[in-house]
Structure formats: structure tokens, C-alpha cells
Design a protein around this motif. Structure first.
Motif, PDB file in Angstrom:
ATOM      1  N   SER A 265     -13.242  10.585   7.268  1.00  0.00           N
ATOM      2  CA  SER A 265     -12.855  10.702   5.869  1.00  0.00           C
ATOM      3  C   SER A 265     -12.259  12.064   5.550  1.00  0.00           C
ATOM      4  CB  SER A 265     -14.056  10.440   4.965  1.00  0.00           C
ATOM      5  OG  SER A 265     -15.050  11.420   5.174  1.00  0.00           O
TER       6      SER A 265
ATOM      7  N   CYS B  46      -7.870  12.006  -4.080  1.00  0.00           N
ATOM      8  CA  CYS B  46      -8.051  10.688  -3.462  1.00  0.00           C
ATOM      9  C   CYS B  46      -8.891  10.829  -2.198  1.00  0.00           C
ATOM     10  CB  CYS B  46      -6.706  10.060  -3.080  1.00  0.00           C
ATOM     11  SG  CYS B  46      -5.538   9.823  -4.429  1.00  0.00           S
ATOM     12  N   HIS B  47      -9.839   9.952  -2.050  1.00  0.00           N
ATOM     13  CA  HIS B  47     -10.612   9.863  -0.806  1.00  0.00           C
ATOM     14  C   HIS B  47      -9.806   9.024   0.181  1.00  0.00           C
ATOM     15  CE1 HIS B  47     -14.265   9.692   1.648  1.00  0.00           C
ATOM     16  NE2 HIS B  47     -13.970   8.423   1.869  1.00  0.00           N
ATOM     17  N   VAL B  48      -9.772   9.426   1.452  1.00  0.00           N
ATOM     18  CA  VAL B  48      -9.073   8.654   2.484  1.00  0.00           C
ATOM     19  C   VAL B  48     -10.008   8.404   3.659  1.00  0.00           C
ATOM     20  CG1 VAL B  48      -6.721   9.327   1.896  1.00  0.00           C
ATOM     21  CG2 VAL B  48      -8.047  10.800   3.381  1.00  0.00           C
TER      22      VAL B  48
ATOM     23  N   ARG C 273       0.871  -1.181   0.000  1.00  0.00           N
ATOM     24  CA  ARG C 273       0.000   0.000   0.000  1.00  0.00           C
ATOM     25  C   ARG C 273       0.902   1.223   0.000  1.00  0.00           C
ATOM     26  NH1 ARG C 273      -4.339   0.404   4.412  1.00  0.00           N
ATOM     27  NH2 ARG C 273      -2.564   0.171   5.814  1.00  0.00           N
TER      28      ARG C 273
ATOM     29  N   ASN D 258     -10.453   2.633   5.077  1.00  0.00           N
ATOM     30  CA  ASN D 258     -10.150   1.684   4.003  1.00  0.00           C
ATOM     31  C   ASN D 258      -8.877   2.024   3.237  1.00  0.00           C
ATOM     32  OD1 ASN D 258     -12.554   0.042   4.305  1.00  0.00           O
ATOM     33  ND2 ASN D 258     -13.669   1.843   3.580  1.00  0.00           N
ATOM     34  N   GLY D 259      -8.277   3.163   3.519  1.00  0.00           N
ATOM     35  CA  GLY D 259      -7.037   3.532   2.872  1.00  0.00           C
ATOM     36  C   GLY D 259      -7.187   4.704   1.918  1.00  0.00           C
ATOM     37  N   VAL D 260      -6.240   4.814   0.996  1.00  0.00           N
ATOM     38  CA  VAL D 260      -6.214   5.883   0.000  1.00  0.00           C
ATOM     39  C   VAL D 260      -6.908   5.379  -1.258  1.00  0.00           C
ATOM     40  CG1 VAL D 260      -4.735   7.387  -1.392  1.00  0.00           C
ATOM     41  CG2 VAL D 260      -4.066   6.799   0.955  1.00  0.00           C
ATOM     42  N   GLN D 261      -7.986   6.043  -1.637  1.00  0.00           N
ATOM     43  CA  GLN D 261      -8.815   5.580  -2.743  1.00  0.00           C
ATOM     44  C   GLN D 261      -8.860   6.649  -3.834  1.00  0.00           C
ATOM     45  OE1 GLN D 261     -12.554   4.405  -0.537  1.00  0.00           O
ATOM     46  NE2 GLN D 261     -11.087   4.824   1.098  1.00  0.00           N
TER      47      GLN D 261
ATOM     48  N   ILE E 226      -9.598   8.818  -7.191  1.00  0.00           N
ATOM     49  CA  ILE E 226     -10.837   9.150  -7.887  1.00  0.00           C
ATOM     50  C   ILE E 226     -10.557   9.293  -9.384  1.00  0.00           C
ATOM     51  CG2 ILE E 226     -12.650  10.894  -8.138  1.00  0.00           C
ATOM     52  CD1 ILE E 226     -12.137  11.571  -5.133  1.00  0.00           C
ATOM     53  N   LYS E 227     -11.337   8.608 -10.195  1.00  0.00           N
ATOM     54  CA  LYS E 227     -11.140   8.668 -11.646  1.00  0.00           C
ATOM     55  C   LYS E 227     -11.423  10.073 -12.163  1.00  0.00           C
ATOM     56  CE  LYS E 227     -12.639   6.550 -16.014  1.00  0.00           C
ATOM     57  NZ  LYS E 227     -11.278   6.271 -16.524  1.00  0.00           N
TER      58      LYS E 227
END
Length: 438
Positions: free
Chosen positions: A329, A355-357, A166, A360-363, A365-366
Motif C-alpha cells: 500500500s 488516495c490510498h493505493v 479505471r 484494489n486500485g486507487v481509492q 479519501i473523503k
């Protein structure tokens, strides 16, 4: 108990900012801070800083560890923050500037792209390989946060070395530049909504809007472009406003950085361009000298018993750690593998996107597709990044030549033969800081 490991913690001023951010949050009142650096003297200074931050915040339960043994520092870590500079200012950074100047190749920062960025990546990636192997062995579930330049090259390499880890690359260019633009317009950044995307240091604000109290929004780009047309721009930001006029969007990294990412602004025999755009040649050398003087002053003050300033920053690391630990978040701009986040950039390059955090971690965004002209400029950099990563991982000298040959600034200034000789000279000058190449 959360363990946060700082690799390269002898970067005392930066470590001070990160630790101030993290420890100012009561959630981490009983965490472990593990400091690692190969320079014992600088590490000692950072340890004093960390302990005095804890004293200033009244955090008796925080455990501070300092060690020159990297595996000891990493064992059981939940978060790993990279902030080292392989080779240091001397000899490595000085070599990155001095040898190219013999060929007439001038640079400003030389840590991201250009011949300096290439060689900074070449000497950093072998160390990243060792760190990633240690993380896989000692703390495989940790989140690895990289602050080390060249950001995109290093993050790309980490993805190739250990794709299961990660990881996210972090920089402050988006948040610094958004605040800078708000000031240029006399606006409060709290009223601004923006979206940025691209690659680190060559990302662009796709949206820069003001929210009014009546709920309406105002596109601020016309006002930014009017500043450029009227010449009402900060003297040290002429290049970015020039790029705004030519490409239609504002780039996130500073003018001195961007000046060496293209063939447009630093040209042999064109000192008029240097003067017109206020380009600070050898700027990173000046900064390093100032930072070294500042570190020596800080060390002297600490040895005299001076308290440490608890200086909050707008770096993302503390917010990410807080989000993952508490589940609260947030939104950051992170450097991650593209994989279709930006449609018209290579899938395996590293992009900088919102990125959303949360827990669940670093997610990431497209974003979709960038305007064509922006993607085209960015691909000038990703070509060099890709070749540099594979030159380092495959230990191929030929690929180093090719990376330098495709670099926009280097190739605009030097002939192919000169580029070959320059690469040879830099490899020789770096000595044991680089591995043997085939």
C-alpha cells in the motif's frame, strides 16, 4: 507479464523519468514497455533511451516495443500512461500565446485555465475520446493514468466519455510544493505531515505540521505566514505567499501558474504588478524552447553512443503500478471525480485529494468541506472547466464563448465582443486540430 503503455512517449525527458522509476524496481524485471507516439523521430529517441535504461539496470528480460500505431501499443496493456501534447509546441502552443497577445491578453503558462487552457482542452478531448474507445476495446481493465494538461478538464472529459474505465490524473505539484515549503523553513520534508485538497493546480495545504522527536506536533503555518509578513520569500514565489496572507492557506501550484487563474495579478496597464510579483510572462514559451534544445542535444548524444542517466523522480506513476501489482500500500495525491469527496465543490468536477493505493486500485479519501474562501476560489475554475468539457463533447461553439467569458483572467482583461472575436480567431488558427463546431 505486466504491460505498461506510454502514449506520447516522444516526450523523451518525461518518459525517461517515468521509465527510470518503473524499471528501477526489481518487480518489473520482465515487463513489457510499449512506447507510442505519432512522431516517429521522437519515438525513436525514446526507444533508445528505454533500451539504454534497461542496459544500465541489467534488465535483459524487459521487452521494449515502439510503434506509431496506437492500437498496437494498447493491446493487452495493464497500465496506460498519457503524456502527449496535442498539436505540439508548434503550431498549437505558439498560437495559444500569440493570438491572445494581439488583444492585449498576456499569459504565463496557459496550459490549465485561461484562454490557452481552454483551447488546449478543446484540441485534446477529441483525441482522448479515441484513446478511451481503444482502451475499452483492447485493454478495458487497464488503469489509465493521465499526466496531460489541462489536468482537471481532461480527467473530467474522460469521466464523461468512459465512466467505467479505471482512471486517475497525476501531477507533481503537491509533492514538489511540500518539499519547497520545508526548504523555505529549513526543515526536512521527512518530518512533515501534510494534507492537501482542492483541484489540480488550485489545491491548498489544509495541514502542514512538523513531527518532533518527543511525539508532539507543531503547526508550521505561523512560521510560513511570518515569512510572508517579513518579506523573506523566494523571489519567484511572491504570489503564493501573497495568497497565503489573503486566504490563509498555501496553494500547491507555482506562482506563475496561479497568476493566471484569477483576475488579481496580470492586468492591462498595471506593469507595476508584473514587476512587484515577478510574474514571468510567456514563461511556457521559454520552457518549450529550452526543452526542444535539450531534446536535440540528447538525441545527438544518444546517436554518439552516450549512456542514459537513470534519473529517479517523485512522480506517482511507478508507485501506483508497484502497489497494484504487489499489493503493497501507499498514499498519493490523485485527480478523480468528486462525487462528494469535497462537500462544497460540484459533484461532477475533478478534485485532487489524497488516495490510498494497493492491489484494489486507487481509492480516494473523503476530505469533507474546504474553508469557504478556498472553495469559492476553486469554483472560479470549475465553472470554466465544466463549460470547456461540454463544449468539446457537444461540439458547441457557443459554449466555447461562454467558457472564455467566465474565465477570471480573460474576462478581467477583455470585453464580451473581444472575447467572441478572440475565440473565433483561435478556432480559425487551430484549423484541423479542432473539430467542426455547431
Amino acid at each position: 507479464m505486466t504491460k505498461i503503455c506510454l502514449i506520447g512517449a516522444g516526450s523523451t525527458v518525461f518518459a525517461q523519468a517515468i521509465l527510470s522509476d518503473v524499471l528501477s524496481n526489481g518487480v518489473f524485471a520482465d515487463c513489457v514497455i510499449s512506447l507510442h507516439d505519432i512522431d516517429g523521430e521522437r519515438l525513436k529517441t525514446s526507444e533508445i533511451v528505454a533500451r539504454r535504461i534497461c542496459d544500465g539496470l541489467d534488465l535483459p528480460r524487459v521487452r521494449i516495443e515502439a510503434t506509431t500505431e496506437r492500437r498496437v501499443a494498447l493491446a493487452g496493456a495493464n497500465f496506460v500512461i498519457l503524456m502527449m501534447q496535442v498539436g505540439g509546441y508548434r503550431p498549437a502552443t505558439v498560437v495559444d500565446f500569440d493570438i491572445p497577445k494581439r488583444y492585449g491578453l498576456r499569459q504565463t503558462i496557459a496550459d490549465t485555465l485561461g484562454i490557452g487552457g481552454i483551447f488546449r482542452g478543446l484540441r485534446t478531448i477529441p483525441v482522448l475520446q479515441e484513446i478511451c474507445r481503444d482502451i475499452e476495446d483492447l485493454c478495458p481493465d487497464a488503469l489509465l493514468m493521465n499526466y496531460v494538461n489541462p489536468m482537471a478538464i481532461n480527467c473530467w472529459a474522460i469521466g464523461e466519455i468512459a465512466p467505467q474505465l479505471r482512471t486517475v490524473g497525476l501531477c507533481h505539484s503537491v509533492q514538489h510544493t511540500s518539499a519547497h515549503l520545508a526548504r523555505c523553513l529549513g526543515e526536512d520534508i521527512a518530518d512533515i505531515d501534510y494534507v492537501s485538497a482542492g483541484i489540480n493546480h488550485v489545491a491548498f495545504f489544509l495541514k502542514f505540521n512538523k513531527r518532533h522527536r518527543d511525539g508532539s506536533t507543531e503547526d508550521l503555518y505561523p512560521r510560513l505566514k511570518a515569512l510572508a509578513v517579513d518579506g523573506q520569500v523566494p523571489p519567484d514565489d511572491r504570489i503564493r505567499f501573497d495568497v497565503l496572507q489573503r486566504l490563509g492557506y498555501f496553494v500547491t501550484e507555482s506562482s506563475e501558474h496561479f497568476s493566471e487563474y484569477t483576475a488579481w495579478y496580470i492586468k492591462r496597464g498595471r506593469d507595476d504588478l508584473i514587476e512587484r510579483y515577478g510574474i514571468p510572462l510567456d514563461e511556457y514559451i521559454t520552457r518549450c524552447e529550452d526543452q526542444i534544445a535539450g531534446w536535440n542535444k540528447l538525441r545527438s548524444e544518444l546517436e554518439g553512443g552516450a549512456p542514459v542517466e537513470i534519473c529517479r523522480s517523485n512522480e506517482y506513476a511507478a508507485g501506483i503500478i508497484h502497489a497494484l501489482v504487489t499489493g503493497q500500500s501507499g498514499l498519493i495525491y490523485g485527480n478523480v471525480r468528486n462525487g462528494g469527496l469535497i462537500d462544497n465543490l460540484p459533484a461532477d468536477c475533478v478534485v485532487e485529494v489524497p488516495c490510498h493505493v494497493d492491489r484494489n486500485g486507487v481509492q480516494p479519501i473523503k476530505v469533507g468541506s474546504l474553508p469557504r474562501q478556498l472553495a469559492a476560489v476553486i469554483r472560479l475554475s470549475t465553472n470554466v472547466q465544466e463549460l470547456t468539457v461540454h463544449a468539446a463533447l457537444e461540439r458547441r461553439r457557443e459554449t466555447i464563448y461562454q467558457a472564455a467569458l467566465l474565465d477570471p483572467h480573460t474576462s478581467a482583461e477583455l470585453s464580451p465582443d473581444q472575447i467572441w472575436h478572440l475565440v473565433d480567431d483561435l478556432i480559425a488558427a487551430h484549423g484541423n486540430l479542432l473539430p467542426a463546431y455547431r
